[in-house]
Write an enzyme that holds these catalytic residues in place. Sequence first.
Site, PDB file in Angstrom:
ATOM      1  N   GLY A  67     -12.766 -23.686 -38.235  1.00 12.83           N
ATOM      2  CA  GLY A  67     -13.165 -23.056 -37.703  1.00 12.83           C
ATOM      3  C   GLY A  67     -14.600 -23.787 -36.689  1.00 12.83           C
ATOM      4  O   GLY A  67     -15.856 -22.285 -36.902  1.00 12.83           O
TER       5      GLY A  67
ATOM      6  N   GLU B 131      -9.004 -28.917 -41.436  1.00 14.36           N
ATOM      7  CA  GLU B 131      -7.721 -27.865 -40.336  1.00 14.36           C
ATOM      8  C   GLU B 131      -8.255 -27.763 -39.100  1.00 14.36           C
ATOM      9  O   GLU B 131      -8.500 -27.138 -38.552  1.00 14.36           O
ATOM     10  CB  GLU B 131      -7.324 -26.888 -40.238  1.00 14.36           C
ATOM     11  CG  GLU B 131      -6.433 -27.590 -41.927  1.00 14.36           C
ATOM     12  CD  GLU B 131      -5.509 -26.098 -42.909  1.00 14.36           C
ATOM     13  OE1 GLU B 131      -5.702 -24.982 -42.762  1.00 14.36           O
ATOM     14  OE2 GLU B 131      -5.245 -26.542 -44.164  1.00 14.36           O
ATOM     15  N   PRO B 132      -9.149 -28.933 -38.020  1.00 11.19           N
ATOM     16  CA  PRO B 132      -9.377 -28.332 -36.894  1.00 11.19           C
ATOM     17  C   PRO B 132      -8.426 -28.110 -35.738  1.00 11.19           C
ATOM     18  O   PRO B 132      -7.368 -28.343 -35.836  1.00 11.19           O
ATOM     19  CB  PRO B 132     -10.442 -29.973 -36.257  1.00 11.19           C
ATOM     20  CG  PRO B 132      -9.510 -30.992 -37.081  1.00 11.19           C
ATOM     21  CD  PRO B 132      -8.900 -29.946 -38.643  1.00 11.19           C
ATOM     22  N   GLY B 133      -8.210 -27.311 -34.969  1.00 11.83           N
ATOM     23  CA  GLY B 133      -7.509 -26.682 -34.589  1.00 11.83           C
ATOM     24  C   GLY B 133      -8.859 -26.615 -32.378  1.00 11.83           C
ATOM     25  O   GLY B 133      -8.232 -27.298 -31.993  1.00 11.83           O
TER      26      GLY B 133
ATOM     27  N   TYR C 249     -11.042 -11.034 -27.906  1.00 10.02           N
ATOM     28  CA  TYR C 249     -12.502 -11.397 -28.385  1.00 10.02           C
ATOM     29  C   TYR C 249     -13.867 -11.446 -27.657  1.00 10.02           C
ATOM     30  O   TYR C 249     -14.502 -11.858 -28.401  1.00 10.02           O
ATOM     31  CB  TYR C 249     -12.307 -12.937 -29.058  1.00 10.02           C
ATOM     32  CG  TYR C 249     -10.943 -13.254 -29.453  1.00 10.02           C
ATOM     33  CD1 TYR C 249     -10.543 -12.701 -31.111  1.00 10.02           C
ATOM     34  CD2 TYR C 249     -10.370 -14.729 -29.739  1.00 10.02           C
ATOM     35  CE1 TYR C 249      -9.143 -12.511 -31.912  1.00 10.02           C
ATOM     36  CE2 TYR C 249      -9.187 -15.019 -30.252  1.00 10.02           C
ATOM     37  CZ  TYR C 249      -9.078 -14.358 -30.993  1.00 10.02           C
ATOM     38  OH  TYR C 249      -7.380 -14.359 -31.952  1.00 10.02           O
TER      39      TYR C 249
ATOM     40  N   CYS D  58      -2.743  -4.696 -14.265  1.00  7.18           N
ATOM     41  CA  CYS D  58      -3.310  -3.704 -14.305  1.00  7.18           C
ATOM     42  C   CYS D  58      -3.740  -2.833 -15.306  1.00  7.18           C
ATOM     43  O   CYS D  58      -3.312  -2.392 -16.224  1.00  7.18           O
ATOM     44  CB  CYS D  58      -2.247  -2.475 -13.206  1.00  7.18           C
ATOM     45  SG  CYS D  58      -1.201  -2.983 -11.628  1.00  7.18           S
ATOM     46  N   GLU D  59      -4.640  -3.223 -15.566  1.00  6.59           N
ATOM     47  CA  GLU D  59      -5.393  -3.647 -16.686  1.00  6.59           C
ATOM     48  C   GLU D  59      -7.121  -3.347 -16.724  1.00  6.59           C
ATOM     49  O   GLU D  59      -7.560  -4.558 -16.645  1.00  6.59           O
ATOM     50  CB  GLU D  59      -4.870  -4.293 -18.259  1.00  6.59           C
ATOM     51  CG  GLU D  59      -3.827  -4.484 -18.141  1.00  6.59           C
ATOM     52  CD  GLU D  59      -3.257  -3.391 -18.592  1.00  6.59           C
ATOM     53  OE1 GLU D  59      -3.891  -2.140 -19.725  1.00  6.59           O
ATOM     54  OE2 GLU D  59      -2.014  -2.986 -19.400  1.00  6.59           O
TER      55      GLU D  59
ATOM     56  N   TYR E  56      -5.466 -22.046 -27.232  1.00  8.24           N
ATOM     57  CA  TYR E  56      -5.576 -20.182 -26.939  1.00  8.24           C
ATOM     58  C   TYR E  56      -4.953 -20.099 -26.151  1.00  8.24           C
ATOM     59  O   TYR E  56      -5.421 -18.536 -25.678  1.00  8.24           O
ATOM     60  CB  TYR E  56      -6.385 -19.479 -28.342  1.00  8.24           C
ATOM     61  CG  TYR E  56      -6.606 -20.265 -29.089  1.00  8.24           C
ATOM     62  CD1 TYR E  56      -5.295 -19.607 -30.220  1.00  8.24           C
ATOM     63  CD2 TYR E  56      -7.893 -20.528 -29.786  1.00  8.24           C
ATOM     64  CE1 TYR E  56      -5.538 -19.635 -31.687  1.00  8.24           C
ATOM     65  CE2 TYR E  56      -7.413 -20.757 -31.095  1.00  8.24           C
ATOM     66  CZ  TYR E  56      -6.430 -20.350 -31.390  1.00  8.24           C
ATOM     67  OH  TYR E  56      -6.761 -21.317 -33.387  1.00  8.24           O
TER      68      TYR E  56
END
Length: 382
Positions: A207, A235-237, A277, A302-303, A331
């Site tokens: 994180g 646990e790096p992501g 986010y 269309c958002e 991500y």
Amino acid sequence: MQEAAKRFGTPLYVYDAAELDAALGRVHSAFGDARVYYAMKANPNLHLLRRLLAAGVGFECVSSGEMARAEHVGATGEHIIVNGPAKSAEEYRAGARLGATFVVDREEEVDLLPPGSRALVRVNPALAVSTHDHLATGAAQSKFGVSLAQVPGVLGALRAAGHTALGLHVHIGSAIRDADDFTAAFGRLRELREVTGPLQVLDAGGGWGLDADLSGIAREAHATAAHFGAQLWVEPGRYLVARAGTLLTQVVGTKHTGRDFVLVDAGMTELLRPMLYGAEHPVQALWEASAQGVWDVAGPACESGDLLARAVPLPTPTPGALLAIGEAGAYGAAMSSPYLTRSRPAEVLWTGQEWQLLRRRETPQDVWAAELTAAETPSAGC
């Protein structure tokens, strides 16, 4: 990148092998002999997984699909951690078959573990941290982990059930900006030493923000592990892959309403983080023009929320010009979606000498391949 866009089209995920290696090098330099597990959810591309496994990195998996990817690239046993707050029976079976370590997220989970499991107890330190609410997994109101008061009971229950209680796990969130948040979390864990006794493992999660003081966080993590007489796991992501990835997108045109928009061929289906986010990604124009302006970068969906960036200073855009959206290695592809039957982009790697195709661009037929036509649908009759 111009060459990659010409060869593979846009939108396009572009990865830099040198930055992947450099990010892992920074983790090893800061954390020393800590065991590293990659949080696969950040980017599960099989080529990236093979590179990391070859470098001695294990995997943190949060689904049976991620475990299948880990097994496919050759990871088993101590190279796999199974995490998540609501594991399925299938996930327990798969983890047991692979010899994985389970992260226990709630008291009731002790009774669900396969016989003789290795386990860590995830602790929720109940902290307010410097990140978006949706990313704050160590907050008191989040769905993750057990309370500090519950820890001794869960460790005891694991041992009484014949499992190996390796130690504690803490992960307070993602994209955390203030390193003091980690110091606070580790401090609350150290208070448990009197009731837990010595432990084999302290898993300090990940994180870390991309600009975090990694050395300072590592010092605190190692000190906390030593307090328990434990080996440190991390646990790096996002930290490992975000800066290695760029989303290339092509300008379709411009539009002037209440704001000035540059319209591009990538959007929320290729990079969801800004909408999900409010994440801010660096944006670079790969063209030159004498005039400058301030633009919102808008995608094709269309958002109203389909915006990759707001108020970005850019040279005057022209159709066909390329924009590079940075920090998209994490991500981006992992959260990409076939919403609107949009074909997910190709993924390519710059090796330093050549472009390597890691994943081909989907076709519309790929998107609907699992759907049954009327002729294929089993009859509901007797």
